[in-house]
Design an enzyme around this catalytic site. Structure first.
Site, mmCIF file in Angstrom:
data_model
loop_
_atom_site.group_PDB
_atom_site.id
_atom_site.type_symbol
_atom_site.label_atom_id
_atom_site.label_comp_id
_atom_site.label_asym_id
_atom_site.label_seq_id
_atom_site.Cartn_x
_atom_site.Cartn_y
_atom_site.Cartn_z
ATOM 1 C CG PHE A 220 -1.745 1.268 1.371
ATOM 2 C CD1 PHE A 220 -3.106 1.216 1.126
ATOM 3 C CD2 PHE A 220 -1.186 2.491 1.735
ATOM 4 C CE1 PHE A 220 -3.890 2.356 1.239
ATOM 5 C CE2 PHE A 220 -1.956 3.637 1.844
ATOM 6 C CZ PHE A 220 -3.313 3.569 1.599
ATOM 7 C CD GLU A 221 5.073 2.268 -2.274
ATOM 8 O OE1 GLU A 221 6.191 2.263 -1.745
ATOM 9 O OE2 GLU A 221 4.896 2.221 -3.523
ATOM 10 C CB ILE A 222 -1.324 7.223 -1.264
ATOM 11 C CG1 ILE A 222 -2.423 6.149 -1.189
ATOM 12 C CG2 ILE A 222 -1.832 8.445 -2.024
ATOM 13 C CD1 ILE A 222 -3.688 6.614 -0.483
ATOM 14 C CG HIS A 257 9.873 2.338 -2.405
ATOM 15 N ND1 HIS A 257 8.596 1.926 -2.728
ATOM 16 C CD2 HIS A 257 10.590 2.218 -3.548
ATOM 17 C CE1 HIS A 257 8.552 1.578 -3.992
ATOM 18 N NE2 HIS A 257 9.751 1.741 -4.509
#
Length: 358
Positions: A220-222, A257
């Site tokens: 999950f990344e925004i 990341h």
């Protein structure tokens, strides 16, 4: 979403879930990525389900696979060795390609050129709460760069040389040490020069200080595409790619990341979406419902398929489909470490110990 043709049912579950809890109000497109040509059944199924339109892209051959500078025979030997040693997913060549792709090549895809933000979703994901605001707008408004839900410790055997490679790059580029970097590093308590000798071990920098293995779970990344397209990030990725660690070891995109964010950003640029209910594999986060915050009279949100769950005084969720008795099913140590720089009160030693079992 990165998916394969045979994952159509898992991908459909994810799309149905995110449409129900978010996208039926905002109608964003979903871009599907595959390293093979798309099956017509997959295309038809998603076209019928995505309210904002579905796009289907095939990753160019040069963006998926071994880089030109690597010895493929040696890389495959390393992959086989990792498989024999039981390194998690270490024996799967395609998994190594995926980690390298998501670490750098994903952000420069021609198919994503028109976008400034992305929300990464995976096949077989569930969302539990209504998200009644636009996270892209709110992140831009508050000058955020990266948003996450789950933080975990990395499996040590997958990337023993990654932290040293990133820390060496940090020192060469003379980047200042941020509060977020400090949150990811556990200083060695040993005296000099014994401390320096520790630098030869895995997950240590040149001074002997260690990475605590905490990272943001990238399923999950925004996040801002501009950040990951920046010269600073892409230069780091190229350096890591030259080291060959995506194949000699099994460097994952999540720790890449995370360490890059910690090196390049102030902590307030990273946001924990603690109000989003989310599950992938067996890990989940699901907040309790906020008192009086279920918007029961909202004509826009409607009441269809919504069952009122218990509200709690400490709840922050909206129409969450879990009872709130457990907000997560993983230890809170890494979550506390990575969110602590943005909090006014620090955890004491006893608090840190308890967080491993919370």
């Amino acid at each position: 979403m990165l998916a394969r043709n045979h994952e159509v049912e898992k991908a459909l579950r994810t799309v149905i879930s995110i449409e129900k809890h978010f996208n039926r109000w905002f109608h964003y497109p979903i871009v599907f990525l595959n390293d093979e040509d798309w099956d017509p059944e997959f295309v038809s199924t998603m076209n019928e389900t995505v309210s904002g339109g579905a796009k289907f892209e095939v990753i160019p051959k040069e963006e998926w696979g071994f880089p030109a500078n690597i010895n493929q025979d040696r890389a495959r030997e390393a992959i086989n060795r990792q498989g024999q040693q039981g390194v998690l997913y270490g024996g799967l060549e395609s998994y190594h390609h995926m980690c390298r792709f998501y670490s750098g090549k994903f952000y420069t895809l021609k198919a994503l050129k028109e976008y400034k933000w992305y929300w990464r979703i995976e096949p077989d994901v569930e969302f539990y709460c209504a998200l009644t605001y636009d996270p892209f707008v709110e992140m831009a408004k508050h000058e955020k760069v990266y948003g996450f839900t789950v933080a975990l410790p990395k499996e040590p055997a997958t990337c023993p040389g990654l932290f040293r490679a990133v820390a060496d790059w940090k020192e060469e580029q003379d980047y200042r040490t941020t509060e977020l970097w400090k949150a990811m590093v556990s200083p060695s308590w040993l005296p000099w020069p014994i401390r320096k000798m520790m630098s030869g071990l895995g997950h240590r920098d040149g001074r002997g200080d260690g990475w605590n293995l905490c990272h943001y779970w990238s399923n999950f990344e925004i996040a801002s595409l501009d950040f990951f397209r920046s010269n600073a990030y892409q230069d780091l990725f190229e350096r890591l790619d030259e080291r060959g660690g995506f194949y000699e070891e099994r460097w994952g995109d999540a720790p890449v990341h995370s360490l890059a964010l910690a090196m390049l950003l102030d902590s307030h640029k990273v946001h924990h979406f603690e109000d989003i209910g989310y599950r992938h594999d067996w890990y989940f986060q699901c907040p309790a419902n906020a008192p009086g915050g279920q918007l029961l009279q909202s004509e826009v949100l409607g009441a269809a398929a919504f069952e009122v769950r218990e509200e709690r005084e400490d709840g922050i969720g909206c129409r969450c489909e879990c009872d709130g008795s457990r907000t997560r099913n993983h230890a809170s140590y890494c979550l506390n470490r990575l969110t602590q720089p943005n909090k006014s009160r620090r955890l004491g030693t006893l608090g840190w110990v308890r967080s491993w079992w919370a």
